[in-house]
Design a protein around this motif. Structure first.
Motif, PDB file in Angstrom:
ATOM      1  N   ASP A  95      -2.491   8.023  -1.408  1.00 11.35           N
ATOM      2  CA  ASP A  95      -3.479   8.547  -2.243  1.00 11.35           C
ATOM      3  C   ASP A  95      -4.743   8.636  -1.434  1.00 11.35           C
ATOM      4  OD1 ASP A  95      -4.719   9.229  -4.767  1.00 11.35           O
ATOM      5  OD2 ASP A  95      -5.639   7.172  -4.498  1.00 11.35           O
ATOM      6  N   ARG A  96      -5.158   7.497  -0.629  1.00  9.73           N
ATOM      7  CA  ARG A  96      -6.461   7.516   0.233  1.00  9.73           C
ATOM      8  C   ARG A  96      -6.430   8.677   0.961  1.00  9.73           C
ATOM      9  NH1 ARG A  96      -7.785   2.774   4.500  1.00  9.73           N
ATOM     10  NH2 ARG A  96      -9.573   3.871   5.424  1.00  9.73           N
TER      11      ARG A  96
ATOM     12  N   ASN B  72      -5.858  12.179  -1.957  1.00 15.37           N
ATOM     13  CA  ASN B  72      -6.344  12.427  -3.011  1.00 15.37           C
ATOM     14  C   ASN B  72      -7.394  13.562  -3.101  1.00 15.37           C
ATOM     15  OD1 ASN B  72      -8.552  12.274  -5.160  1.00 15.37           O
ATOM     16  ND2 ASN B  72      -7.204  10.711  -5.749  1.00 15.37           N
TER      17      ASN B  72
ATOM     18  N   GLN C 264      -5.238   4.374 -12.451  1.00 16.98           N
ATOM     19  CA  GLN C 264      -5.650   4.337 -11.190  1.00 16.98           C
ATOM     20  C   GLN C 264      -4.592   3.501 -10.458  1.00 16.98           C
ATOM     21  OE1 GLN C 264      -7.108   0.931 -10.028  1.00 16.98           O
ATOM     22  NE2 GLN C 264      -6.905   0.322 -12.184  1.00 16.98           N
TER      23      GLN C 264
ATOM     24  N   SER D  72      -1.217   3.315  -2.798  1.00  7.68           N
ATOM     25  CA  SER D  72      -2.650   3.467  -2.590  1.00  7.68           C
ATOM     26  C   SER D  72      -2.810   4.083  -1.237  1.00  7.68           C
ATOM     27  CB  SER D  72      -3.035   2.236  -2.727  1.00  7.68           C
ATOM     28  OG  SER D  72      -2.675   1.259  -1.838  1.00  7.68           O
ATOM     29  N   MET D  73      -2.108   4.039  -0.280  1.00  8.70           N
ATOM     30  CA  MET D  73      -2.460   4.275   1.242  1.00  8.70           C
ATOM     31  C   MET D  73      -2.508   5.946   1.195  1.00  8.70           C
ATOM     32  SD  MET D  73      -3.659   3.662   4.274  1.00  8.70           S
ATOM     33  CE  MET D  73      -3.382   1.744   4.435  1.00  8.70           C
TER      34      MET D  73
ATOM     35  N   ARG E  25       0.876  -1.146   0.065  1.00 10.65           N
ATOM     36  CA  ARG E  25      -0.064  -0.027  -0.026  1.00 10.65           C
ATOM     37  C   ARG E  25       0.646   1.372  -0.001  1.00 10.65           C
ATOM     38  NH1 ARG E  25      -3.059  -3.830  -0.430  1.00 10.65           N
ATOM     39  NH2 ARG E  25      -5.122  -4.108   0.144  1.00 10.65           N
TER      40      ARG E  25
ATOM     41  N   ASN F  80      -7.577  12.712  -9.997  1.00  9.33           N
ATOM     42  CA  ASN F  80      -8.706  13.285  -9.177  1.00  9.33           C
ATOM     43  C   ASN F  80      -9.142  14.574  -9.765  1.00  9.33           C
ATOM     44  OD1 ASN F  80      -6.490  15.406  -8.745  1.00  9.33           O
ATOM     45  ND2 ASN F  80      -6.389  15.070  -6.559  1.00  9.33           N
TER      46      ASN F  80
END
Length: 547
Positions: free
Chosen positions: A148-149, A152, A473, A145-146, A142, A169
């Motif tokens: 980004d969460r 974002n 993505q 992705s982490m 992650r 985004n």
């Protein structure tokens, strides 16, 4: 001639098609000469879809040919990058790393020297596609992705929506090259505090870099102990590399045009999403709807529904007490005011199903909206008392049957009408991890007080979703080639949305209709959402008749 309470005979209009309800209602309502048997009600259900922060995450349908060209080009590059698979340091340069390193050190983060070692010995020389974007370990850990969460899209306490400078985004400032991107990206993380809630609940200014959290090895075991110890600076470096790669690729494949395409999608599906949803619901095709079940409704859309004169005049807008303002995805029921048997406060009352009744099903706050209603459906039999429910199921559909079972038990003999995004699937999962549509409808129809559904024919004609993830993505393992968006096992083309009704109280009075255009029609093979249809779920509608 004495008309029943709240019923007024009106001449048919263009906004009230005579082929569905006008004729039958005029007969039913003429002085109550007929009994309630045969009285009809028109229903629609629509998961309007929460706002997606990434306008490029799923394929959509655009008239602009540059969109398809871009999506195909991105997929081809990811599949076979060839000589374009350059080292990371060519897009996220050494000067960029040095500036990022100094800014992270100024935050007092531990492990800066160790992260520099990872950069120099590993990350800087990796090929951008095969060595970074496609690296399954980065995904398992992650590391992109982490962060980004968390960064974002940030909703601030002073009412602003602030986006990280990235492709994925709704950030609206052009990023024509890597230097322009990095100047904006660095300023976002380290130069402009945002007013956000702290863990204590109090609002305080914080830099976006301070919103990141360490990644725990206990939750993501692919992470080594050494990586866990430096996970704050390591994840921010990986996010910077990820963002730099996407900006570089799109400026290479579609200079200038990609930003224009992004802004057109943002305008339709983010900025104007609530208004476009309202526009669809106000179309003549839905002028005769009596009960409207909505799912994934944002607070902004609730406000817009109540502010739209035509809808506010027609409907009572019912929302659950446990609306989730943070996740901002709630189920609603809209009931035609002219059908209410008395004042709304007397004819409508919320019913709450506790955790015990739901048998531990994974139901998030706001996903279930249940009301008891007394409605004048026409005729001399008086008001009909019903239980109405709108429900948004979990991603795998495992909560759908337990929730429907709880509703049947709660109805206790009352007719039940349900609009549901059941999240069911056309193909059976051998591991049972996803709800098979055949099992769901069979379970609804079994036992006492069985529920029927409005679909006709085989489930292959019931699909209400048609979407697939692009390569733009963070989870490339879920991406689908543009040409395979209809056929890939990773695409979401499934029968998810249903109108359920008590079989002993109602019968179908017409076919169940799908709409993926917003104009009452269904166009096969259309990826949704589109610039004119703002959801990734079709609208389903039907007419029922009291037995």
């Amino acid at each position: 001639l004495i008309l029943p309470h709240k019923i007024q005979l009106q001449p048919p209009s263009r906004s009230q098609p005579s082929d569905r309800l006008s004729t039958s209602r005029s007969l039913l309502y003429m002085g109550g000469l007929l009994s309630r048997r045969g009285a009809s009600v028109r229903l629609a259900s629509w998961n309007v879809a929460a706002v997606n922060n990434n306008p490029f995450e799923y394929y959509t349908t655009l008239a602009d040919p540059r969109y398809e060209q871009l999506m195909v080009a991105v997929g081809e590059l990811i599949d076979a990058p060839g000589e374009r698979d350059v080292p990371v340091r060519s897009v996220f340069t050494q000067p960029m790393f040095e500036k990022l390193k100094a800014s992270m050190a100024a935050q007092g983060w531990a492990g800066i020297d160790a992260v520099e070692e990872v950069w120099e010995s590993d990350l800087a020389s990796r090929p951008i596609v095969s060595g970074f974007l496609k690296d399954k370990e980065i995904g398992a850990k992650r590391l992109a992705s982490m962060p980004d969460r968390f960064t974002n899209t940030i909703n601030t306490e002073d009412g602003r929506t602030v986006c990280r400078p990235t492709v994925i985004n709704n950030y609206d400032v052009p990023m024509p090259d890597g230097d322009a991107w990095f100047a904006q990206w660095h300023a976002f993380f380290f130069e402009a505090p945002l007013l956000v809630k702290a863990k204590s609940g109090a609002a305080a200014p914080r830099l976006p870099c301070a919103m990141l959290s360490p990644i725990k090895r206990s939750k993501y075991p692919a992470l080594s102990e050494a990586e866990e110890a430096i996970s704050l600076p390591l994840q921010l470096l990986c996010l910077a590399i990820f963002d730099a790669i996407l900006v570089g690729l799109l400026n290479q494949l579609s200079p200038g045009a990609w930003h224009e395409l992004k802004m057109s999608i943002c305008e339709a599906l983010v900025v104007s999403k609530a208004q476009r949803t309202i526009d669809v619901l106000q179309r003549p095709e839905y002028a005769d709807v009596d009960l409207l079940f909505l799912q994934e409704v944002s607070g902004a859309l609730v406000t817009a529904l109540r502010a739209a004169p035509a809808l506010a005049e027609r409907f009572e807008v019912l929302e659950p007490r446990d609306c989730d303002a943070v996740r901002d995805q709630n189920s609603l029921i809209l009931v035609a005011k002219r059908l209410l048997a008395g004042p709304a406060g007397e004819a409508l009352s919320e019913v709450e199903l506790g955790a015990e009744a739901l048998s531990g099903a994974p139901v998030a706050e706001g996903d279930l909206c249940v009301f008891r209603a007394r409605l004048e459906l026409g005729g001399e039999g008086g008001a009909t008392e019903l239980l109405l429910a709108s429900f948004h199921g979990d991603t795998n559909g495992l909560a759908s049957t337990p929730v429907v079972s709880a509703l049947r038990q709660q109805a206790a003999g009352l007719p039940l009408l349900v609009g549901i995004d059941a999240n069911t699937y056309l193909t059976r999962d051998p591991k049972g991890g996803k709800k098979f549509v055949g099992d769901f409808v069979a379970e609804c129809a079994s036992g006492e007080a069985p529920l029927a559904h409005s679909w006709q024919g085989p489930p292959e004609g019931w699909q209400t979703t048609y979407n697939a993830r692009t390569y733009l993505q963070p989870q490339l393992n879920k991406a689908v080639r543009y040409a395979e968006r209809a056929t890939s096992s990773l695409a979401d083309n499934n029968p998810k949305d249903f109108l359920l009704y008590s079989e002993g109280a109602f019968e179908g009075a017409g076919a169940c209709a799908r709409d993926n255009t917003g104009q009452g029609s269904y166009v096969e093979g259309t990826s949704i959402p589109t610039l004119t249809f703002p959801s990734d779920h079709c609208i389903v509608s039907t007419t029922l008749r009291l037995r």
